[in-house]
Scaffold this motif. Structure first.
Motif, short mmCIF file in Angstrom:
data_model
loop_
_atom_site.label_atom_id
_atom_site.label_comp_id
_atom_site.label_asym_id
_atom_site.label_seq_id
_atom_site.Cartn_x
_atom_site.Cartn_y
_atom_site.Cartn_z
N ARG A 26 26.94 -3.48 9.93
CA ARG A 26 26.35 -2.23 9.42
C ARG A 26 27.41 -1.39 8.69
O ARG A 26 27.19 -0.88 7.59
CB ARG A 26 25.75 -1.40 10.56
CG ARG A 26 24.38 -1.82 10.97
CD ARG A 26 23.80 -0.84 12.00
NE ARG A 26 22.99 -1.59 12.92
CZ ARG A 26 23.39 -2.04 14.11
NH1 ARG A 26 24.59 -1.79 14.55
NH2 ARG A 26 22.57 -2.74 14.87
N GLU A 69 26.70 -7.00 19.86
CA GLU A 69 26.53 -5.60 19.47
C GLU A 69 27.68 -5.15 18.58
O GLU A 69 27.47 -4.42 17.60
CB GLU A 69 26.42 -4.71 20.70
CG GLU A 69 25.14 -4.90 21.47
CD GLU A 69 25.12 -4.16 22.79
OE1 GLU A 69 26.04 -3.37 23.07
OE2 GLU A 69 24.17 -4.38 23.56
N LEU A 74 19.76 -9.97 8.70
CA LEU A 74 19.65 -8.74 7.92
C LEU A 74 18.20 -8.55 7.51
O LEU A 74 17.57 -9.48 6.99
CB LEU A 74 20.51 -8.82 6.66
CG LEU A 74 22.00 -9.06 6.83
CD1 LEU A 74 22.67 -9.22 5.46
CD2 LEU A 74 22.63 -7.92 7.60
N SER A 75 17.67 -7.36 7.71
CA SER A 75 16.32 -7.06 7.26
C SER A 75 16.28 -5.61 6.79
O SER A 75 17.13 -4.80 7.15
CB SER A 75 15.29 -7.31 8.36
OG SER A 75 15.55 -6.50 9.47
N GLY A 76 15.31 -5.31 5.98
CA GLY A 76 15.18 -3.97 5.43
C GLY A 76 15.01 -4.03 3.93
O GLY A 76 14.58 -5.06 3.38
N SER A 120 27.14 -6.63 15.12
CA SER A 120 26.10 -5.87 14.40
C SER A 120 26.66 -4.55 13.87
O SER A 120 26.41 -4.18 12.72
CB SER A 120 24.91 -5.59 15.32
OG SER A 120 24.21 -6.77 15.61
N ASP A 128 17.30 1.07 3.79
CA ASP A 128 16.76 0.82 5.13
C ASP A 128 17.32 -0.53 5.58
O ASP A 128 16.99 -1.55 5.00
CB ASP A 128 15.24 0.79 5.07
CG ASP A 128 14.60 0.54 6.42
OD1 ASP A 128 15.25 0.81 7.46
OD2 ASP A 128 13.45 0.07 6.45
N LEU A 129 18.18 -0.51 6.59
CA LEU A 129 18.86 -1.72 7.01
C LEU A 129 18.74 -1.93 8.51
O LEU A 129 19.00 -1.01 9.29
CB LEU A 129 20.34 -1.65 6.63
CG LEU A 129 21.22 -2.80 7.10
CD1 LEU A 129 20.88 -4.08 6.36
CD2 LEU A 129 22.69 -2.46 6.92
N ASP A 130 18.33 -3.11 8.89
CA ASP A 130 18.35 -3.51 10.30
C ASP A 130 19.27 -4.72 10.40
O ASP A 130 19.17 -5.65 9.61
CB ASP A 130 16.95 -3.90 10.79
CG ASP A 130 16.04 -2.71 10.96
OD1 ASP A 130 16.52 -1.65 11.43
OD2 ASP A 130 14.86 -2.82 10.62
N VAL A 131 20.15 -4.69 11.40
CA VAL A 131 21.07 -5.79 11.64
C VAL A 131 20.88 -6.22 13.09
O VAL A 131 21.06 -5.42 14.01
CB VAL A 131 22.54 -5.38 11.41
CG1 VAL A 131 23.47 -6.55 11.70
CG2 VAL A 131 22.73 -4.88 9.99
N ASP A 132 20.49 -7.46 13.28
CA ASP A 132 20.36 -8.02 14.62
C ASP A 132 21.28 -9.23 14.71
O ASP A 132 21.34 -10.03 13.78
CB ASP A 132 18.91 -8.47 14.88
CG ASP A 132 17.95 -7.30 14.86
OD1 ASP A 132 18.19 -6.32 15.59
OD2 ASP A 132 16.96 -7.36 14.11
#
Length: 108
Positions: free
Chosen positions: A50, A43, A75-77, A46, A63-67
């Motif tokens: 970000r 966490e 990274l996605s978005g 991540s 639009d950003l997703d970080v897992d």
């Protein structure tokens, strides 16, 4: 054997089982993949990724997703340019604890 000897010896297997399993319960958080320390670390990674991406003045991320799982960042978005796709992954790699980056960012 009388009744009190049977009761006394009957509790020995239970006591041995508790003593044998007790240390395992205390060590569960030190086993990779089972403890909360690893989850907290993922966490934190991540959050660091970000923050690093949003603070980079050359990146425009809408639009950003970080897992993160075990130090592997996904990274996605959507980003505004092809250069931003590569730059976001590059910035993510600079964050402490990141082992590798899977870049699934797309152009918007």
């Amino acid at each position: 054997m009388n009744g009190s000897s049977i009761k006394r010896y009957a509790s020995i297997p239970v006591l041995l089982a508790v003593l044998a399993c007790g240390p395992l319960a205390g060590c569960a958080s030190g086993i990779p993949g089972f403890g909360s320390a690893e989850t907290v670390n993922d966490e934190a990674i991540s959050a660091g990724v970000r923050s690093a991406i949003r603070l980079d003045p050359e990146l425009t991320v809408s639009d950003l997703d970080v897992d993160t799982y075990q130090g592997i960042v996904r990274l996605s978005g959507f980003v505004s340019s092809a250069d931003s796709v590569a730059a976001a992954a590059s910035v993510a790699r600079t964050v402490k604890g990141v082992k590798s980056v899977r870049n699934d960012l797309r152009l918007k």
